[in-house]
Design an enzyme around this catalytic site. Structure first.
Site: not given
Length: 404
Positions: A98, A276
């Site tokens: 992440d 992202d």
């Protein structure tokens, strides 16, 4: 910085390739030379996730509020994982990747195995997430082995005694900026990320991370992280860079300034947003989304939360153009649709055509008006350059793929 907030966006099926780690040899850190790569495994949701767009929007809201958001492995379309070793001898843990959060922690599934390199820092870590998921426990330092070329001594890791949100996975590998760790550990202001420590320990010569994803529908849908640079074999052109935006809250993440056009029509003027890996879709501000929906003729599908179009509308679909740092990146019509072979993974119909551009839920001008998520990143190589505060993109062999 508020404590991290929101395990929101991607999911799980079969792992296609995992690292193998030696549990016997004591890992030795190498001296900085060329960049070193870590192979990733893709997992596609096998549980029939409902409303993938709603899951991504939950993550978006948390990021927009200035929190560090992570990914709920029960709420996502596609996730990438890596097997890493912790301790000496190393125990292997499967971690979610992440770039929207920065703490690395384990213990969600497999218990932490202490070895001679384990050290309890005396600190407590607690990370709350906007969808009521969380992780908490003790903060340790330990040897972390990403692979034989990427060994980190005394890496700060959380060892969760309580966590919710990572079904079937052991924890999370945080790849975001270090400031996102602020306030997450009781006896430290911030804790160094894995990339920080690889650099400060001399394992890599520059604090740069290269990320490669292949489309989940391709023959080779594995991914790769490259620490200390990027993998030139994965790109088909040069890397073009754009500075980290100065606009808050996007500036706290891997945020850039970008405009988006559908064909020749601008739907989002130059504004700040983020890149992202923890978001599945491409999210755009609600006013931009209304223009996109009008131009494509898509109708909102209640089951998936995505726009659905007919085959005739797909045949007429124009490219989307993302312009950042003076360079324009073309997302083709095929790149704008969810892989039809994976429709069942998101609750869609077998023959449905679903667009991967979704409504962020807020109007432009918020300081975070778009997210270039996985569906963008599977078409373009991305580089996250901490040393020079910039993000880079390049085309790959999959930029103009028609596999969806």
């Amino acid at each position: 910085m508020v404590p991290p907030s929101s395990f929101s966006s991607l999911l799980a099926l079969p792992a296609l390739a995992f690292l193998s780690l030696s549990a016997n040899a004591l890992p030795q850190a190498r001296k900085a030379s060329s960049p070193a790569s870590l192979k990733l495994a893709v997992r596609v949701n096998s549980y029939g996730i409902k409303n993938i767009a709603a899951a991504d929007r939950a993550r978006f809201r948390t990021l927009q509020a200035g929190g560090s958001s992570s990914i709920n492995a029960s709420d996502a379309g596609t996730i990438y994982t890596a097997d890493i070793g912790v301790g000496s001898p190393a125990t292997s843990y499967t971690l979610l990747l992440d770039t929207g959060s920065s703490n690395t922690w384990i213990g969600a599934n497999k218990a932490y195995q202490k070895t001679s390199t384990s050290k309890d820092t005396g600190g407590q870590f607690y990370i709350t997430y906007g969808d009521q998921s969380y992780a908490s426990g003790e903060e340790y330092t330990d040897t972390v082995t990403l692979n034989s070329d990427l060994v980190i001594n005394s890496q700060s890791i959380g060892v969760a005694t309580d966590s919710v949100g990572l079904d079937g996975l052991d924890g999370l590998l945080g790849l975001g900026p270090v400031d996102l760790t602020e306030g997450t550990v009781s006896n430290a202001n911030t804790v160094p990320t894995v990339t920080d420590n690889l650099y400060t320990q001399g394992t890599i010569s520059t604090e740069v991370l290269g990320v490669f994803f292949a489309p989940a529908s391709s023959d080779d849908s594995n991914g790769e992280l490259t620490f200390g640079g990027y993998d030139a074999s994965k790109v088909t052109g040069s890397i073009s860079y754009v500075p980290i935006t100065s606009t808050s809250p996007a500036s706290a993440y891997w945020g850039i300034d970008q405009s988006i056009s559908y064909g020749t029509t601008t739907i989002l003027s130059t504004t700040a947003g983020i890149v992202d890996t923890g978001t599945t879709l491409i999210l755009i501000a609600s006013d931009a989304f209304e223009k996109y929906q009008s131009a494509t003729g898509g109708t909102l599908d209640a089951a998936t939360g995505l726009l659905q179009i007919t085959s005739d509308q797909y045949a007429q679909l124009s490219s989307l153009y993302f312009t950042a740092g003076g360079v324009t990146y073309e997302l083709t019509a095929n790149g704008q649709i969810w892989p039809r072979s994976l429709n069942s993974a998101i609750g869609g119909t077998t023959d449905g055509i679903y667009l991967i551009v979704a409504n962020s839920g807020s109007a432009s001008g918020s300081g975070l008006d778009f997210t270039n998520g996985y569906c963008f990143l599977e078409r373009f190589y991305s580089v996250y350059d901490t040393s020079n505060s910039r993000v880079g993109f390049a085309t790959t062999e999959y930029t103009h793929a028609t596999t969806n």
